[in-house]
Design a protein around this motif. Structure first.
Motif: not given
Length: 322
Positions: A82-111
């Protein structure tokens, strides 16, 4: 067991995705290049892969979970790709990156957030509130089915452990942990809804579909595991099961089969079903799923047509690289 350093690593990964998302937003808002955002996003995905590599021994050897072990190990090369694809220009992977950030902000406070003392009040840790709520509802479901285990304080001091006693007098304890609450699955869908660009109303409807279903199915899961283990209902091929899981306690056979095999496999099936229901409300999530499928198969997919779902127009920020 994940340590404080692991928690810190997790927060650093989530923060790196958030920084990449902010850089992408600024570039699009100002009409500038997303090159820096792609570089930051690629770095975040590499760190994400490192995080799963660190967790692999915990899932595979401590938890003895084949499903979670395989998935965590598979996440390592997937993150690098995913890192290689995003760096190479697959900008749709920005959405997955935002999703991971949001998931972390939901999960990590409980942990990671402990109990808080403020203004003379002792506020319990979010983790404790969630675990004890799930444990209480699991106990209610178990009792409705005619079983009466004793509720005890668990190793962490929470009221989250149920004691079963076999006919021979052997004591079996079943403890609800954070991983037993369904929080991880709920965080996935909250993160996906937060990441895509869509009207707030449809995002909230998608979350309102996913979260209650996951919560209810999770109570069914913990109830099933508790009864199957506590009453030793799945003592099937004990020698084979113990060998596969590298264990010696014959009383653990029902636990391994009910939790590590049956429940985890069915959880994957349930997530697929919930995903389809979410897509009916929020088809923008297809972008993430199609990216994941592309990374697995190296082929482009049009899931909107395959699943007979409406295809929402892509946001300009995910159309391609400059």
């Amino acid at each position: 067991m994940p340590s404080a350093l692991t928690d810190l690593f997790a927060w650093a990964v989530v923060a790196s995705f958030a920084v990449a998302a902010a850089a992408e937003w600024r570039a699009r808002a100002t009409g500038g290049s997303t090159r820096l955002a792609r570089l930051l996003g690629a770095g975040a995905f590499l760190a994400f892969g490192g995080f799963w590599l660190v967790l692999f021994p915990h899932f595979a050897f401590t938890q003895k979970s084949y499903v979670e072990g395989v998935l965590s190990l598979a996440a390592v090369p997937a993150s690098v790709y995913a890192a290689w694809l995003l760096y190479g220009g697959r900008d749709t992977l920005f959405v997955l990156g935002r999703a991971i950030a949001a998931m972390g902000f939901v999960y990590l406070p409980f942990e990671t957030i402990p109990a808080i003392s403020a203004f003379g009040l002792e506020l319990p840790a979010p983790k404790r509130l969630l675990i004890e709520t799930v444990a209480a509802q699991t106990g209610t479901a178990i009792s409705l089915l005619g079983y009466t285990p004793e509720l005890l304080r668990g190793p962490n001091g929470y009221w989250s452990t149920y004691l079963f006693v076999t006919p021979t007098g052997h004591r079996l304890t079943f403890t609800v942990l954070l991983a037993c609450t369904g929080l991880g699955s709920m965080a996935i869908f909250v993160g996906l809804a937060a990441a895509v660009r869509a009207p707030l109303g449809r995002k909230l409807r998608a979350i309102a579909v996913a979260v209650p279903i996951i919560w209810a199915l999770n109570i069914v899961r913990t109830t099933f595991i508790g009864i199957a283990f506590g009453k030793q209902y799945l003592q099937v091929f004990p020698e084979v099961v113990l060998t596969l899981f590298g264990a010696s306690d014959p009383y653990k056979v029902s636990f391994f089969l009910s939790d590590r095999v049956i429940s985890q496999v069915l959880a994957v099936v349930a997530l697929i079903g919930v995903t389809y229901l979410v897509l009916r409300e929020l088809p923008e999530v297809l972008t993430v799923i199609e990216d994941v499928l592309y990374m697995v198969t190296d082929e482009e997919y049009d899931l909107a047509r395959e699943l007979d779902l409406p295809r929402e127009p892509a946001s300009g920020s995910e159309r391609g690289a400059d």
